[in-house]
Design a protein around this motif. Structure first.
Motif: not given
Length: 316
Positions: A51-54, A60-61, A110-112, A251-256
């Motif tokens: 249930t993302g921010r959209a 915080f997703s 849709e994910l942070d 394997p990293p943590i990433a964002c836009l």
């Protein structure tokens, strides 16, 4: 993500099988007792439906992929609680069965942020930015293993030709790309080199497939195999490592990229980097058998990018 306690037995599920040179997957149904059916995706998806921010949610997703070693509800609760406290805002954990599903949610906004694999990170390097990278054995690095049954007499990976081979996920670095690049380097491809391949959608399931004889060999995350060798020695002892890959980015943590400089991503970065100095965080790291997280340069993933380029060039 890396992964990491215990998967549960789930009902019958199909796995994808690739036959010969046919690039399109077919479906092979497995019986309920087949070990390959022990995929934890349904449990994990149910744990936190998206249930993302959209949809207007203020939390915080944070997405988790099958690179995450385990489906243990206690660990997920601990991680969610720690991130919420450390970031000072509610955090929703979102889990999916495949890398592709989480990557798609991340790319769509849709994910942070998400704990993904190095392979999708380099595939979408123009859109994704690093937040932090886990430290395993004090390095932001790990290896891919090719494993075989413990009692198999074999001298080298070349003898795997004609095998039924288990991969983890088509978007997994350690569970697919590394082996595909090895074969491409020798002008081969998985479809041509192996008699059959299939995806288990979980590194633990690759180990189970090889240990049970469902597969003659498999490609697996070395971190997961190492952790399981301690926690489930009876299972892992039925397999052995035939080949260790070079060290590659964990394997990293990433964002836009467009969100990398936001306040919330800054809070996430701080929460991850400081986790080893927090008693709650230490408990999580102990469960994950990681040493912490660090901000690392994107060049950490240059080896994975080179393998990806090689496979693309050779058409593997």
């Amino acid at each position: 993500m890396p992964n990491e306690c215990s998967e549960r037995m789930l009902p019958h599920r199909s796995v994808v099988v690739k036959r010969g040179d046919d690039p399109r997957p077919s479906v092979m149904d497995m019986n309920r007792r087949t070990l390959i059916a022990t995929i934890g995706g349904a449990v994990l998806a149910a744990f936190s439906p998206f249930t993302g921010r959209a949809a207007g949610q203020s939390a915080f997703s944070f997405g988790l992929t099958p690179v995450f070693l385990d489906s243990d509800i206690e660990l997920l609760n601990e991680l969610q609680s720690y991130l919420s406290d450390a970031m000072g805002l509610p955090v929703t954990l979102v889990k999916r069965r495949t890398y592709q599903e989480i990557t798609a949610l991340l790319l769509s906004g849709e994910l942070d942020a998400a704990w993904i694999c190095g392979f999708p990170f380099v595939q979408h390097a123009d859109k994704l930015a690093l937040v932090a990278v886990p430290l395993y054995r004090q390095q932001p690095l790990y290896q891919s293993y090719i494993i075989v049954p413990a009692d198999r007499a074999i001298a080298g990976w070349e003898e795997l030709k004609g095998d039924i081979h288990a991969f983890s996920d088509p978007d997994s670095n350690s569970g697919y790309l590394v082996t595909a690049a090895l074969l491409a380097e020798h002008n081969q491809s998985p479809a041509k080199f192996f008699a059959k391949t299939f995806f288990t959608y979980g590194h633990r399931n690759v180990i189970r497939a090889v240990a049970s004889g469902l597969a003659h060999s498999g490609s697996v995350d070395g971190y997961v195999w190492d952790v399981m060798s301690v926690r489930e020695p009876d299972l892992v002892s039925r397999t052995k490592v035939l080949r260790h890959s070079e060290l590659l980015g964990f394997p990293p943590i990433a964002c836009l990229r467009s969100r990398h400089d936001s306040e919330e991503i800054g809070r996430l970065t701080d929460a991850l980097v400081s986790i080893a100095g927090n008693p709650h965080g230490v408990k999580i790291l102990t469960m994950l058998q990681l040493d912490g997280f660090a901000v690392e340069p994107e060049s950490t993933f240059s080896g994975i990018a080179a393998n990806y380029a090689l496979v693309q060039l050779k058409g593997g």
